[in-house]
Structures are given as structure tokens and as C-alpha cells.
Design an enzyme around this catalytic site. Structure first.
Site, PDB file in Angstrom:
ATOM      1  N   HIS A 117     -44.224  39.987   2.274  1.00  0.00           N
ATOM      2  CA  HIS A 117     -45.653  40.277   2.225  1.00  0.00           C
ATOM      3  C   HIS A 117     -46.390  39.146   2.933  1.00  0.00           C
ATOM      4  O   HIS A 117     -45.747  38.218   3.446  1.00  0.00           O
ATOM      5  CB  HIS A 117     -46.150  40.465   0.783  1.00  0.00           C
ATOM      6  CG  HIS A 117     -46.065  39.259  -0.088  1.00  0.00           C
ATOM      7  ND1 HIS A 117     -44.870  38.636  -0.428  1.00  0.00           N
ATOM      8  CD2 HIS A 117     -47.030  38.525  -0.726  1.00  0.00           C
ATOM      9  CE1 HIS A 117     -45.093  37.616  -1.218  1.00  0.00           C
ATOM     10  NE2 HIS A 117     -46.401  37.516  -1.411  1.00  0.00           N
ATOM     11  N   HIS A 162     -48.977  36.929   1.974  1.00  0.00           N
ATOM     12  CA  HIS A 162     -49.678  35.800   1.395  1.00  0.00           C
ATOM     13  C   HIS A 162     -49.421  34.556   2.246  1.00  0.00           C
ATOM     14  O   HIS A 162     -48.375  34.434   2.884  1.00  0.00           O
ATOM     15  CB  HIS A 162     -49.237  35.565  -0.055  1.00  0.00           C
ATOM     16  CG  HIS A 162     -50.019  36.374  -1.040  1.00  0.00           C
ATOM     17  ND1 HIS A 162     -49.481  36.839  -2.220  1.00  0.00           N
ATOM     18  CD2 HIS A 162     -51.312  36.798  -1.032  1.00  0.00           C
ATOM     19  CE1 HIS A 162     -50.409  37.520  -2.896  1.00  0.00           C
ATOM     20  NE2 HIS A 162     -51.522  37.499  -2.190  1.00  0.00           N
ATOM     21  N   ASP A 195     -48.490  31.634   1.792  1.00  0.00           N
ATOM     22  CA  ASP A 195     -47.314  30.786   1.592  1.00  0.00           C
ATOM     23  C   ASP A 195     -46.027  31.483   2.022  1.00  0.00           C
ATOM     24  O   ASP A 195     -44.943  30.913   1.883  1.00  0.00           O
ATOM     25  CB  ASP A 195     -47.205  30.351   0.129  1.00  0.00           C
ATOM     26  CG  ASP A 195     -47.033  31.516  -0.827  1.00  0.00           C
ATOM     27  OD1 ASP A 195     -47.792  32.495  -0.695  1.00  0.00           O
ATOM     28  OD2 ASP A 195     -46.157  31.450  -1.711  1.00  0.00           O
ATOM     29  N   HIS A 196     -46.128  32.692   2.596  1.00  0.00           N
ATOM     30  CA  HIS A 196     -44.936  33.462   2.959  1.00  0.00           C
ATOM     31  C   HIS A 196     -44.770  33.721   4.453  1.00  0.00           C
ATOM     32  O   HIS A 196     -43.664  33.570   4.970  1.00  0.00           O
ATOM     33  CB  HIS A 196     -44.950  34.810   2.225  1.00  0.00           C
ATOM     34  CG  HIS A 196     -44.584  34.709   0.792  1.00  0.00           C
ATOM     35  ND1 HIS A 196     -43.356  35.082   0.291  1.00  0.00           N
ATOM     36  CD2 HIS A 196     -45.278  34.226  -0.265  1.00  0.00           C
ATOM     37  CE1 HIS A 196     -43.319  34.845  -1.009  1.00  0.00           C
ATOM     38  NE2 HIS A 196     -44.473  34.332  -1.372  1.00  0.00           N
TER      39      HIS A 196
END
Length: 294
Positions: free
Chosen positions: A80, A82, A84-85
Site C-alpha cells: 500500500h 503509506h 513509510d512503505h
């Protein structure tokens, strides 16, 4: 919620929980990311996939390149978007020539301020995987499992050769997932948990590797507990509204004893997600800022 373990953490180091899987921890610890985002490198025979490349931090990208070594990166895969990804996907693709594959870009149909603050708006995949579609390399197959709820575009990836499931943020090894409207949807989240519960078991997913926290060795047991936990929260909300109508902030001290003040906003959003789901099911209603049972 697990306590954050004392330092040192294995930030930037290559760990190998099983033969086909390497793990590299990003340097982005926080109350929302535990010790940081865990990026996975799948494959050992010269062709690999990178799952959840993490934040665009130069030291993390260099650590990933060291973990990749001389292998060819077949795909950079994101569960996904976000922040931090997925932000490291673009610079890692520039360094390796690999395509960005996995979840769809996020589209939030709302004018609410800061509604996409936590998301990577630069994410631009070369290929979006539908539920059941696969990426393959020498000795491995990663198949997409559509799991909306934490975000509308969330995917998990099943490693068919070993029975591992990379669960992103949908199921984590340290805490329950936060569901934040308008993109996060509690009804979808619960349906996705049920989907994973049905997959797990003797012939299903053997272990979960999440983006945050330890490997989950008993996935069916954990998912059953997560479903029960959410049902308990739902019952708490209905009980509190049965006592009197309430506004959103009033739920938090009654439902989350000893909560880290930094997580108050996340707790409010989780309660709001439950309220929206209960409203959709005809159990509660909202009048301006006040919620009540029907």
C-alpha cells in the site's frame, strides 16, 4: 500493543528468516511504525523481488542494494502507499531498472483537509496487480491477495513455495492495524480479516511477515483474536452510546486506558471507523458532532 524492544535494533542489517526471504529494517522508528518498516527481499537464485521498499532514506536504499547484491530485481512490490512503505520504490527502481508492481495508486474522494497526509502521492506503479495475479522469478511465485480496510488499495503477497504471507500493515506483529477514514474502512477491514482467517490453517498460510514487528507463527490464531478484539470494541461503543449520546473524543479515555497521548488521534480515527460502519449497518446515527444509538 507490544513494547518497543530496547536498542540496538538490526537497522540496515540483512536477516534471513527462511531460505527464500531476507529482511532489512528501515531507520524510521515511531509510535506508528514500531522499530521501523521491514522491507523484504524474496528469492535466492539471481532473481529477486523487493516487498515494501520503505521510506526514501539514502541509508536504507543502500542497505537494500547490499541485500540485493548481484541479483536482478524482477519487481519492486508495494502492499500500500503509506509514506513509510512506498516512497523508496522510485529511487530503487532508478538504481535497479526494476518495474514497480503491486497496489493501485490511492484516490481519496474527499475535500477534507490533510486527508492524504500519510500517503505517498508520488507513487506511480508500472503494473497494478488484481486479486490472484502473480509475479514470478527463478524459484518463487508471489501472488496478490486483495485486503482492503487499513487502506482501500492494500494488498498482501503470498509466497507459494513456502506458505508465507507478506501482510504489510493489515496484520502486524506488534499491534492491531489503524483504520483511518475516509480511505480506511472498518467493514472492508473485517471482511479482509475473515478472508485471511479462511486462508490460514493446515494447508494455508504458514507464517505472516508483516511490515512491523516479529513474524507471526500462528496466523489463524492471531487473526481470530483480532476479529474478536474488533467485535469487543464495537460492543464497547454500543454500550457507551446506550448510556448516553457522545462525541468522538469522549470515547477515548473510556475505551483506551493508559493510552500513549501520541496515539490519541489514531484511537479517535479507529473509533470513528467503527461508528461509520455501525451507522452503515443501521445501529447508530450522527447529529452534527454527536453519536447515538437508533
Amino acid at each position: 500493543m507490544a513494547q518497543i524492544p530496547p536498542k540496538p535494533w538490526p537497522t540496515g542489517k540483512v536477516e534471513r528468516p527462511e531460505p527464500l526471504v531476507a529482511r532489512v529494517l528501515a531507520p524510521n522508528p515511531s509510535p506508528y511504525t514500531f522499530t521501523g518498516t521491514q522491507t523484504y527481499v524474496v528469492g535466492t537464485e539471481g532473481e529477486v523481488a523487493v516487498i515494501d521498499p520503505g521510506p526514501d532514506e539514502p541509508e536504507h536504499i543502500e542497505a537494500l542494494l547490499a541485500a540485493i547484491g548481484d541479483s536482478t530485481v524482477v519487481a519492486i512490490m508495494c502492499t500500500h502507499t503509506h509514506r513509510d512503505h512506498s516512497p523508496a520504490a522510485a529511487p530503487l527502481a532508478a538504481r535497479t531498472g526494476a518495474p514497480i508492481v503491486g497496489c493501485a495508486p490511492l484516490v481519496i474522494n474527499t475535500d477534507l483537509p490533510r486527508s492524504d497526509e500519510a500517503f505517498d502521492t508520488t507513487y506511480a506503479p508500472d503494473r497494478v496487480l488484481e486479486d490472484g495475479e502473480a509475479m514470478t522469478g527463478r524459484g518463487w511465485t508471489l501472488r496478490a491477495v486483495h485486503t482492503p480496510g487499513h487502506t482501500s488499495n492494500h494488498l498482501c503477497f503470498s509466497l507459494e513455495e513456502s506458505g508465507a504471507l507478506f501482510t504489510g500493515d493489515h496484520v502486524m506483529g506488534w499491534s492491531t492495524s489503524v483504520v483511518v477514514p475516509p480511505d480506511g474502512d472498518m467493514g472492508d477491514y473485517m471482511a479482509s480479516l475473515d478472508k485471511l482467517y479462511q486462508r490460514a490453517g493446515e494447508d494455508g498460510d504458514r507464517v505472516y511477515y508483516s511490515a512491523h514487528g516479529a513474524p507471526i507463527e500462528k496466523p489463524r490464531q492471531l487473526v481470530r483474536g483480532m476479529i474478536g478484539h474488533r467485535r469487543q470494541r464495537e460492543n464497547q461503543i454500543l454500550r457507551l452510546l446506550g448510556e448516553e449520546p457522545r462525541q468522538l473524543p469522549e470515547f477515548i479515555p473510556l475505551m483506551y486506558k493508559g493510552l500513549d497521548p501520541r496515539l490519541d488521534g489514531a484511537a479517535q480515527m479507529s473509533v470513528k471507523a467503527h461508528l461509520i460502519d455501525l451507522e452503515r449497518r443501521g445501529l447508530v446515527s450522527q447529529s452534527e458532532e454527536t453519536w447515538q444509538t437508533i
